[in-house]
Design a protein around this motif. Structure first.
Motif, PDB file in Angstrom:
ATOM      1  N   GLY A  33     -23.243  79.179  59.155  1.00  0.00           N
ATOM      2  CA  GLY A  33     -24.435  79.993  59.358  1.00  0.00           C
ATOM      3  C   GLY A  33     -25.646  79.409  58.653  1.00  0.00           C
ATOM      4  O   GLY A  33     -25.537  78.751  57.610  1.00  0.00           O
ATOM      5  N   GLY A  34     -26.810  79.651  59.225  1.00  0.00           N
ATOM      6  CA  GLY A  34     -28.057  79.198  58.628  1.00  0.00           C
ATOM      7  C   GLY A  34     -28.634  80.234  57.695  1.00  0.00           C
ATOM      8  O   GLY A  34     -28.088  81.338  57.537  1.00  0.00           O
ATOM      9  N   PRO A  35     -29.763  79.934  57.059  1.00  0.00           N
ATOM     10  CA  PRO A  35     -30.368  80.869  56.112  1.00  0.00           C
ATOM     11  C   PRO A  35     -30.656  82.242  56.715  1.00  0.00           C
ATOM     12  O   PRO A  35     -30.576  83.246  56.007  1.00  0.00           O
ATOM     13  CB  PRO A  35     -31.667  80.160  55.709  1.00  0.00           C
ATOM     14  N   LEU A  36     -30.994  82.267  58.000  1.00  0.00           N
ATOM     15  CA  LEU A  36     -31.328  83.551  58.617  1.00  0.00           C
ATOM     16  C   LEU A  36     -30.483  83.830  59.859  1.00  0.00           C
ATOM     17  O   LEU A  36     -30.894  84.606  60.730  1.00  0.00           O
ATOM     18  CB  LEU A  36     -32.824  83.576  58.986  1.00  0.00           C
ATOM     19  N   SER A  37     -29.313  83.229  59.936  1.00  0.00           N
ATOM     20  CA  SER A  37     -28.427  83.510  61.074  1.00  0.00           C
ATOM     21  C   SER A  37     -27.981  84.967  61.050  1.00  0.00           C
ATOM     22  O   SER A  37     -27.759  85.556  59.986  1.00  0.00           O
ATOM     23  CB  SER A  37     -27.189  82.610  61.017  1.00  0.00           C
ATOM     24  N   ASP A  38     -27.859  85.533  62.228  1.00  0.00           N
ATOM     25  CA  ASP A  38     -27.382  86.910  62.337  1.00  0.00           C
ATOM     26  C   ASP A  38     -25.947  87.018  61.846  1.00  0.00           C
ATOM     27  O   ASP A  38     -25.175  86.046  61.881  1.00  0.00           O
ATOM     28  CB  ASP A  38     -27.443  87.382  63.792  1.00  0.00           C
ATOM     29  N   GLY A  66     -32.779  93.175  55.838  1.00  0.00           N
ATOM     30  CA  GLY A  66     -33.584  92.274  56.642  1.00  0.00           C
ATOM     31  C   GLY A  66     -32.822  91.260  57.462  1.00  0.00           C
ATOM     32  O   GLY A  66     -33.449  90.421  58.117  1.00  0.00           O
ATOM     33  N   VAL A  67     -31.498  91.300  57.460  1.00  0.00           N
ATOM     34  CA  VAL A  67     -30.741  90.332  58.256  1.00  0.00           C
ATOM     35  C   VAL A  67     -30.503  90.884  59.658  1.00  0.00           C
ATOM     36  O   VAL A  67     -30.433  92.107  59.866  1.00  0.00           O
ATOM     37  CB  VAL A  67     -29.381  89.994  57.604  1.00  0.00           C
ATOM     38  N   GLY A  68     -30.365  89.980  60.626  1.00  0.00           N
ATOM     39  CA  GLY A  68     -29.977  90.397  61.959  1.00  0.00           C
ATOM     40  C   GLY A  68     -28.505  90.770  61.964  1.00  0.00           C
ATOM     41  O   GLY A  68     -27.681  90.115  61.314  1.00  0.00           O
ATOM     42  N   LEU A  69     -28.168  91.807  62.681  1.00  0.00           N
ATOM     43  CA  LEU A  69     -26.800  92.323  62.627  1.00  0.00           C
ATOM     44  C   LEU A  69     -26.296  92.669  64.014  1.00  0.00           C
ATOM     45  O   LEU A  69     -26.940  93.403  64.759  1.00  0.00           O
ATOM     46  CB  LEU A  69     -26.746  93.573  61.738  1.00  0.00           C
ATOM     47  N   ASP A  70     -25.122  92.123  64.358  1.00  0.00           N
ATOM     48  CA  ASP A  70     -24.391  92.520  65.559  1.00  0.00           C
ATOM     49  C   ASP A  70     -23.111  93.162  65.058  1.00  0.00           C
ATOM     50  O   ASP A  70     -22.283  92.493  64.414  1.00  0.00           O
ATOM     51  CB  ASP A  70     -24.086  91.292  66.428  1.00  0.00           C
ATOM     52  N   VAL A  99     -38.736  77.078  57.695  1.00  0.00           N
ATOM     53  CA  VAL A  99     -40.142  76.852  58.034  1.00  0.00           C
ATOM     54  C   VAL A  99     -40.773  78.089  58.650  1.00  0.00           C
ATOM     55  O   VAL A  99     -41.909  78.461  58.314  1.00  0.00           O
ATOM     56  CB  VAL A  99     -40.257  75.648  59.001  1.00  0.00           C
ATOM     57  N   THR A 100     -40.046  78.755  59.555  1.00  0.00           N
ATOM     58  CA  THR A 100     -40.619  79.899  60.277  1.00  0.00           C
ATOM     59  C   THR A 100     -40.356  81.230  59.588  1.00  0.00           C
ATOM     60  O   THR A 100     -41.056  82.210  59.877  1.00  0.00           O
ATOM     61  CB  THR A 100     -40.042  79.969  61.701  1.00  0.00           C
ATOM     62  N   GLY A 101     -39.368  81.279  58.706  1.00  0.00           N
ATOM     63  CA  GLY A 101     -38.994  82.549  58.101  1.00  0.00           C
ATOM     64  C   GLY A 101     -38.359  83.494  59.090  1.00  0.00           C
ATOM     65  O   GLY A 101     -38.307  84.709  58.865  1.00  0.00           O
ATOM     66  N   ARG A 102     -37.847  82.931  60.189  1.00  0.00           N
ATOM     67  CA  ARG A 102     -37.229  83.755  61.232  1.00  0.00           C
ATOM     68  C   ARG A 102     -35.951  83.094  61.736  1.00  0.00           C
ATOM     69  O   ARG A 102     -35.778  81.882  61.600  1.00  0.00           O
ATOM     70  CB  ARG A 102     -38.195  83.960  62.406  1.00  0.00           C
ATOM     71  N   SER A 103     -35.106  83.900  62.340  1.00  0.00           N
ATOM     72  CA  SER A 103     -33.862  83.383  62.916  1.00  0.00           C
ATOM     73  C   SER A 103     -34.152  82.850  64.310  1.00  0.00           C
ATOM     74  O   SER A 103     -33.876  83.489  65.319  1.00  0.00           O
ATOM     75  CB  SER A 103     -32.808  84.497  62.984  1.00  0.00           C
TER      76      SER A 103
END
Length: 594
Positions: free
Chosen positions: A83-88, A120-124, A250-254
């Motif tokens: 997983g990446g820094p902002l992976s769901d 603040g994380v994406g969650l499934d 860089v983007t601060g987004r997943s």
């Protein structure tokens, strides 16, 4: 949902912020740093989730006593550890249907999901029994593949292990039946998301050769229908993960779309020289991942077909093609009688496969690359003839060339190829990297309706016309001339033929530039065009055919009816002028626009 009085885990730093800070502190420019970061991110995330589990059960103001029969499990990138820094997060609350009452189960789910949303994380997320896991996996191919990675986070690990084992058994039992569905889903996804290796704003996850393809590749091997190549695909996958991780930071987004505005900061974060190097890394990695998936899927389909045909003799059915080459299961393979000391064998095999529009067997490619005899320099005439035959073989050229290129064979033929391999063209009209554009131009040159007398020189010039598009080059036509000359000399072409190919490379933009910017009846225009072809009428046909093939390979924006009419008008006037003995000035005309 937790309040401040609950003492819930949302009083800790948010998981999203923890993971981002970890990525920023780790850095990604050092070799191997990405893998270290992903391991640390996985460990930190699992620690957070286990703390959350404890707080949601025993540590809550109103505890829910959870024993065996209930567990928190994960799938997706967290389960794989990539997983990446902002992976769901893909989480499953598993239960056996008896350990908790429905109300307690729902309350436990709320205590888990709400703090994660707050963090603040994406969650499934889902709440499922073992039977429900099997049911949803049987109906949804993507879920079935994802559930193969089901891993315990907290709670009853025995329950998670039992469900994971059952899902793997179901996958293997159903894999032969579901294989065509898997192949269709890949085609559909690739058609929608595009080709990662050829995109200027690539989808790192969904496109052909992207991260999702590696997950499918791993699922294929767990079907026991085929093994997959290791080494190069794993390194390529790690490079794509590094790019994705940098994009998150860089983007601060997943995000998985590597947009133009993010490419320079991503390149800098990865310690790459510039955007061109970044896109080259992405393209090369995607090509390796795609080829690994492509060959593994083909092997699995062959295994399935062999099982269906398993009536009568089981000995391999080999159709001889000559020179120790055979047709077997839709591939060209080496067999008895093949002579690896024959330097022409790899070219013979390539031609046999390309003309039949079938692949070379992966083991055959590996053997030819590792053990096949190299060609003498300069090449003998027989080798040149086979190369021209390969270039004129049509659509089958693309897959065969790709296989040989990834195996290192093409570098032995054309050392200059390495400088343009996967090199991006940041020009809106171009659809392909430099090397792929060269092959597309060869395909169009092979289809010309009225081929010129020296069609062989046209094909070789098409293969080399943009060979000067290397780092630091100004006018790639001028830069490409000496590179092309050295290449054709290496291939053993006579001096006169080599000079023609070099001239075609230098002047491949001249006619279209003159046709679209000058009056075709103006003596100065005709003089410039005559100079491009050295005053030789036979070169008009070659240069005009190369111009058209190049433009068609670029796409519809470069080859329009209007541009075709202008080119045909100019060449018509040029042929007439040369027929009258038109005088030529010494000045060279050309511009770097294509």
């Amino acid at each position: 949902m937790h309040s401040e009085a609950d003492g819930g885990p949302h009083r800790q730093p948010g998981l999203r912020d923890l993971r981002l800070r970890l990525a920023s502190a780790q850095g990604l420019a050092t070799p191997g740093a990405g893998s270290v970061l992903r391991t640390a991110t996985t460990d930190r995330t699992l620690t957070f989730l286990r703390s959350l589990w404890d707080a949601a059960t025993e540590g809550h103001a109103q505890p829910i006593h959870v024993g065996s029969g209930v567990a928190l499990a994960c799938t997706g990138s967290l389960a794989r550890g990539d997983g990446g820094p902002l992976s769901d997060l893909d989480l499953v609350l598993l239960h056996d249907g008896r350990a908790l009452a429905a109300g307690d189960l729902a309350e436990l789910a709320d205590r888990l999901w709400y703090p994660l949303w707050d963090s603040g994380v994406g969650l499934d997320h889902s709440v499922r029994s073992p039977a429900q896991c099997r049911q949803v996996a049987s109906g949804d191919l993507a879920v079935a593949a994802a559930m193969l990675d089901l891993s315990p986070v907290a709670g009853d690990e025995t329950l998670v292990s039992a469900v994971s084992k059952q899902l793997a058994e179901d996958w293997r039992a159903q894999s032969r039946k579901r294989l065509p569905e898997l192949a269709d889903s890949l085609t559909e996804r690739h058609s929608s998301a595009g080709d990662l290796s050829q995109s200027l704003q690539p989808d790192l996850k969904e496109a052909r050769g992207g991260l999702r393809d590696m997950v499918v590749l791993q699922a294929l091997t767990r079907s026991w229908l085929a093994d997959r190549p290791h080494g190069a695909p794993d390194r390529a996958y790690a490079q794509l993960l590094d790019v994705r991780d940098a994009l998150h930071v860089v983007t601060g987004r997943s995000r998985s779309i590597l947009a133009r505005e993010d490419q320079q900061p991503v390149a800098e974060l990865l310690g790459l020289e510039d955007v061109d190097e970044l896109l080259t890394v992405v393209s090369r990695s995607a090509r390796v991942v795609h080829r690994a998936l492509h060959t593994t899927l083909r092997s699995a389909l062959q295994s399935q077909q062999a099982r269906v045909r398993r009536i009568g003799p089981r000995r391999p059915q080999l159709a001889p093609l000559g020179h120790g080459l055979y047709l077997h299961d839709g591939e060209v393979v080496l067999g008895r009688g093949s002579d690896l000391t024959d330097p022409l064998l790899v070219l013979r095999a390539a031609v046999a496969a390309a003309e039949r529009q079938i692949p070379l067997g992966p083991a055959t490619v590996a053997n030819l690359a590792a053990r096949g005899a190299g060609l003498p320099v300069p090449w003998p005439a027989a080798a040149r003839e086979l190369l021209v035959q390969l270039l004129g073989s049509g659509e089958g050229l693309l897959e065969v060339w790709e296989a040989l290129d990834q195996a290192g064979v093409v570098d032995g033929w054309l050392p200059a190829w390495a400088a343009v391999r996967s090199r991006p063209q940041r020009n809106g009209i171009h659809r392909h990297t430099v090397d792929r554009h060269l092959l597309e131009t060869v395909l169009h040159a092979s289809r010309v309706g009225d081929p010129p007398a020296r069609h062989d020189l046209l094909l070789v010039a098409a293969l080399l016309h943009d060979i000067g598009k290397v780092r630091g080059a100004g006018d790639h036509s001028v830069a490409g001339e000496p590179i092309a000359l050295a290449a054709v000399q290496r291939l053993g072409f006579p001096a006169g033929d080599a000079a023609v190919v070099a001239r075609l490379v230098r002047e491949h933009l001249t006619l279209i530039t003159l046709a679209t910017t000058r009056d075709p009846t103006d003596p100065a225009t005709l003089a410039a065009a005559a100079d491009a072809v050295d005053g030789r009428p036979e070169l008009v046909d070659l240069l005009a055919a190369l111009t058209e093939a190049d433009a068609r390979a670029v796409g519809s924006k470069a080859w329009t009816p209007w541009r075709a009419t202008l080119l045909h008008s100019l060449t018509g006037h040029l042929r007439a002028a040369l027929g009258r003995g038109h005088d030529r000035p010494a000045e060279h005309v050309g511009t770097d626009v294509g």
